[in-house]
Design a protein around this motif. Structure first.
Motif, PDB file in Angstrom:
ATOM      1  N   ASP A   1       0.856  -1.192   0.000  1.00  0.00           N
ATOM      2  CA  ASP A   1       0.000   0.000   0.000  1.00  0.00           C
ATOM      3  C   ASP A   1       0.894   1.245   0.000  1.00  0.00           C
TER       4      ASP A   1
ATOM      5  N   TYR B   1       2.472   4.906  -0.620  1.00  0.00           N
ATOM      6  CA  TYR B   1       2.158   6.323  -0.786  1.00  0.00           C
ATOM      7  C   TYR B   1       3.350   7.011  -1.437  1.00  0.00           C
TER       8      TYR B   1
ATOM      9  N   ALA C   1       0.517  10.776   3.407  1.00  0.00           N
ATOM     10  CA  ALA C   1       1.200   9.691   4.115  1.00  0.00           C
ATOM     11  C   ALA C   1       1.571  10.105   5.533  1.00  0.00           C
TER      12      ALA C   1
ATOM     13  N   ARG D   1      -1.492  10.192   7.801  1.00  0.00           N
ATOM     14  CA  ARG D   1      -1.950   8.869   8.200  1.00  0.00           C
ATOM     15  C   ARG D   1      -1.041   8.296   9.294  1.00  0.00           C
ATOM     16  N   ALA D   2       0.267   8.483   9.143  1.00  0.00           N
ATOM     17  CA  ALA D   2       1.188   7.979  10.160  1.00  0.00           C
ATOM     18  C   ALA D   2       0.910   8.627  11.512  1.00  0.00           C
TER      19      ALA D   2
ATOM     20  N   GLU E   1      -2.669   7.365  12.880  1.00  0.00           N
ATOM     21  CA  GLU E   1      -2.689   5.972  13.319  1.00  0.00           C
ATOM     22  C   GLU E   1      -1.506   5.615  14.211  1.00  0.00           C
TER      23      GLU E   1
ATOM     24  N   ARG F   1       1.627   5.224  13.528  1.00  0.00           N
ATOM     25  CA  ARG F   1       2.430   4.162  12.913  1.00  0.00           C
ATOM     26  C   ARG F   1       3.772   4.716  12.461  1.00  0.00           C
TER      27      ARG F   1
ATOM     28  N   ILE G   1       6.803   5.028   9.728  1.00  0.00           N
ATOM     29  CA  ILE G   1       6.848   5.098   8.266  1.00  0.00           C
ATOM     30  C   ILE G   1       7.992   4.228   7.767  1.00  0.00           C
TER      31      ILE G   1
ATOM     32  N   ASN H   1       2.125  -3.634   5.160  1.00  0.00           N
ATOM     33  CA  ASN H   1       0.849  -2.926   5.269  1.00  0.00           C
ATOM     34  C   ASN H   1       0.270  -2.992   6.678  1.00  0.00           C
TER      35      ASN H   1
ATOM     36  N   VAL I   1       3.229   2.699   7.543  1.00  0.00           N
ATOM     37  CA  VAL I   1       2.780   3.510   6.413  1.00  0.00           C
ATOM     38  C   VAL I   1       3.946   3.524   5.430  1.00  0.00           C
ATOM     39  N   ASN I   2       3.724   3.004   4.252  1.00  0.00           N
ATOM     40  CA  ASN I   2       4.806   2.736   3.310  1.00  0.00           C
ATOM     41  C   ASN I   2       4.910   3.852   2.266  1.00  0.00           C
TER      42      ASN I   2
ATOM     43  N   PRO J   1       6.345   8.949  13.084  1.00  0.00           N
ATOM     44  CA  PRO J   1       5.297   9.658  12.349  1.00  0.00           C
ATOM     45  C   PRO J   1       5.643  11.118  12.048  1.00  0.00           C
TER      46      PRO J   1
END
Length: 634
Positions: free
Chosen positions: A21, A23, A29, A32-33, A36, A38, A40, A70, A74-75, A111
């Motif tokens: 997934d 970005y 991106a 989202r990190a 959530e 998360r 990266i 995923n 966050v990729n 993040p």
């Protein structure tokens, strides 16, 4: 298809079908990190990178590995050629954490974008003491859950350290000719006499260092240049069939290359061989220029007028498949040197008939992929090579191509507000320009002005250089940041200073500002250029081979000012005589033209083209006879 399907970069598009997934780098991106909480996973590479393709096939195309990516991260996938600021920042972090760098580059970020773990290629299974990529993913995910505070504290410390490199105080040591002499001696200590070049394998083409040595011009300097140019042109890294240079040699002999062909290498080396021909008269150097320029225009020229970035190393997943041969192809055994898969590299002198036959045969094979994005920075370097080669070798077809590249820089790659874009592909522009885009475009436009005598290119070179100063300057410490102020915001703002593999934006802009400063009599432009030289002065003493173009700029600044004002056509005999010598520390302006101080009052003499040789705007009597030019320049 993932989000990369909407991008312009061929490298990103190669990953659009991955089950990852992905970005692109950007606010979506990062948001989202943060939302959530998360980490990266940042993967940086480029289209022509062999090991990038290997890791993509082994890991990013694997459903199992993609599921781990995923689930935990966050990729983000980045084309280093489109985002040199992202690449520079996280490469500094990778080198700081591991002691080495390279691509593909794999970096794990908080993040907030702060790096906390990094590496390059990771195999799909444990190998040679390296963990597998899935093992690494699970270990990093677990560390993020269990040691979050330690990770964030260490990441902030690392970012502070990286940012401090851009806050280095300028040197107070005098900038004298002794710096140049010491640099030449330092470079000589690393010279490898058996095959030329500096240091041992792998060997990269040292264009900026060779340019500096050509400017030095002594017997020892020219001998190092000649040995290196001869070694590189023997065949292998140099494509004796189709012209042009592959990326680098894995051995001492310049024989076995990594087979990607980059626009910037070929642009820089075409200029270096051209200058070496002008200095030495060696016909082989002229031949290499002709074959290299022909290669760029044959293989990299796009219908819209710009030049593509690169050709891949691989064809159908096999490195060098297009470029290697066997005796069954009708190549004499003494020309063949073993490579892989029963195939060989050609090295040696080919007669024109054999060369033409092999090139025709090769054109019918499957071809490596073309990275057809147009980068302002690399097209600026190519423009400089095309324009000067067209002028010196009297090639009107090359001059027409150079005009097209100049128009492309000022057309599709320019924004409505006059700023440059970084990249263009298939009618779409990609991102704001960086320092090297402005510096190299201005450099190319200056050479196009000298080649054509058209004032437009000179004025546009100055406009872009002044814009670069406005957008990128560091008023506190001197020099210039890679990204413009108010543009791309990263956790640290970086300066690019070293001149490998291409001149840094700082070195090139310093060189351009010195030239423009002498044409306009503008001390402020020279002051900004000297600010760069004071930043790199300690490095010029410590590692001169890594700062070849900065040394060229310093050589220009220390040289007695000499300005050549030409009134009339650059194709006139007197103008051609004035421009024939290799005189890199002379600045040239061609008129008549409005608003160029060096050209003020410089007119035709009795209707004839005239050359005015000046020093700080104090000029000798104009010369109209080509035979008198050498006397006027003495």
């Amino acid at each position: 298809m993932n989000r990369l399907a909407a991008e312009t970069s061929p490298y990103l598009l190669q990953h659009a079908d991955n089950p990852v997934d992905w970005y692109p780098w950007g606010d979506e991106a990062l948001e989202r990190a943060r939302t959530e909480d998360r980490p990266i996973l940042l993967s940086v590479g480029y289209s022509a990178c062999h090991w990038c393709h290997v890791m993509a096939h082994e890991s990013f195309e694997s459903p199992a590995t993609a599921a781990l990516m995923n689930e935990h991260f966050v990729n983000v996938k980045v084309d280093r050629e489109e985002r040199p600021d992202v690449d520079a920042l996280y490469m500094d972090a990778t080198v700081a954490m591991t002691g080495q760098g390279g691509w593909p580059m794999t970096v794990f970020l908080t993040p907030a974008g702060e790096p906390f773990y990094a590496g390059t290629y990771f195999p799909p299974e444990p190998r040679h003491g390296m963990p597998s990529f899935p093992q690494l993913l699970l270990a990093v995910a677990q560390a993020w859950k269990e040691r979050r505070d330690d990770i964030q504290r260490q990441a902030r410390t690392l970012v502070d350290a990286i940012g401090s490199a851009s806050r280095v105080q300028p040197s107070r040591e005098p900038l004298t000719s002794a710096v140049l002499a010491d640099a030449e001696r330092g470079i000589a200590r690393t010279f490898e006499p058996a095959y030329g070049g500096f240091g041992r394998a792998p060997k990269f083409p040292p264009a900026s260092t060779l340019e500096f040595l050509l400017r030095r011009g002594g017997t020892e300097a020219i001998a190092m240049v000649a040995a290196t140019l001869d070694g590189m042109a023997a065949g292998g890294m140099y494509d004796v069939v189709g012209g042009g240079f592959h990326r680098y040699s894995v051995d001492d002999r310049w024989l076995v290359p990594h087979f990607e062909k980059m626009l910037y290498d070929n642009a820089l080396l075409a200029s270096t061989y051209l200058h070496a021909w002008a200095v030495t008269g060696n016909g082989r150097y002229r031949q290499v220029v002709e074959e290299t320029v022909d290669y760029m225009l044959r293989e990299l020229r796009l219908a819209d007028g710009g030049l593509a970035s690169a050709q891949d190393a691989d064809t159908n997943g096999v490195e060098g498949l297009t470029f290697t041969w066997t005796e069954e192809d009708g190549v004499a055994a003494e020309l063949l040197h073993p490579f892989e898969h029963g195939r060989s590299i050609i090295r040696g002198t080919l007669d024109p008939e054999l060369r033409a036959r092999l090139l025709e045969e090769r054109s019918r094979r499957p071809q490596p992929a073309l990275d057809d994005k147009v980068l302002a920075s690399w097209n600026g370097l190519a423009l400089a090579a095309l324009a000067e080669a067209a002028r010196r070798l009297e090639r009107e077809d090359w001059l027409a191509a150079a005009r097209e590249v100049g128009a492309f820089l000022l057309g599709p790659l320019s924004r409505e507000d006059g700023r440059l874009s970084r990249a263009w592909r298939a009618g779409r522009v990609g991102g704001e320009g960086f320092l090297d885009d402005y510096a190299n475009a201005a450099h190319g436009l200056l050479e196009l002005h000298v080649a054509t005598g058209e004032a437009r290119w000179l004025h546009e070179a100055r406009r872009l250089a002044l814009l670069a100063v406005e957008l990128h300057r560091d008023d506190e410490h001197g020099g210039f940041f890679l990204a413009a102020k108010g543009g791309h915001e990263l956790v640290a703002r970086t300066k690019s200073l070293d001149d490998n593999p291409i001149p840094s934006g700082n070195s090139m802009l310093a060189h351009v500002l010195l030239r423009l400063g002498r044409i306009w009599g503008d001390d402020d432009l020279e002051r900004h250029a000297v600010g760069v030289l004071r930043l790199v002065e300690p490095a010029l003493r410590r590692a001169p081979g890594a700062f070849g173009w900065a040394l060229c700029a310093l050589d220009l600044w220390l040289a007695p000012p000499r300005e050549i004002a030409i009134a009339g056509p650059v194709g006139s005999p007197v103008a051609r005589a004035a421009l024939e010598p290799f005189a890199p520390n002379a600045v040239v302006a061609v008129g008549p033209a409005e608003g160029v101080p060096l050209l003020a009052g410089k007119d035709l003499v009795d209707g004839r083209a005239a050359v005015y040789v000046c020093e700080r705007f104090v000029c000798r009597a104009p010369v109209t006879d080509a035979g008198d030019v050498s006397v006027a320049q003495a």
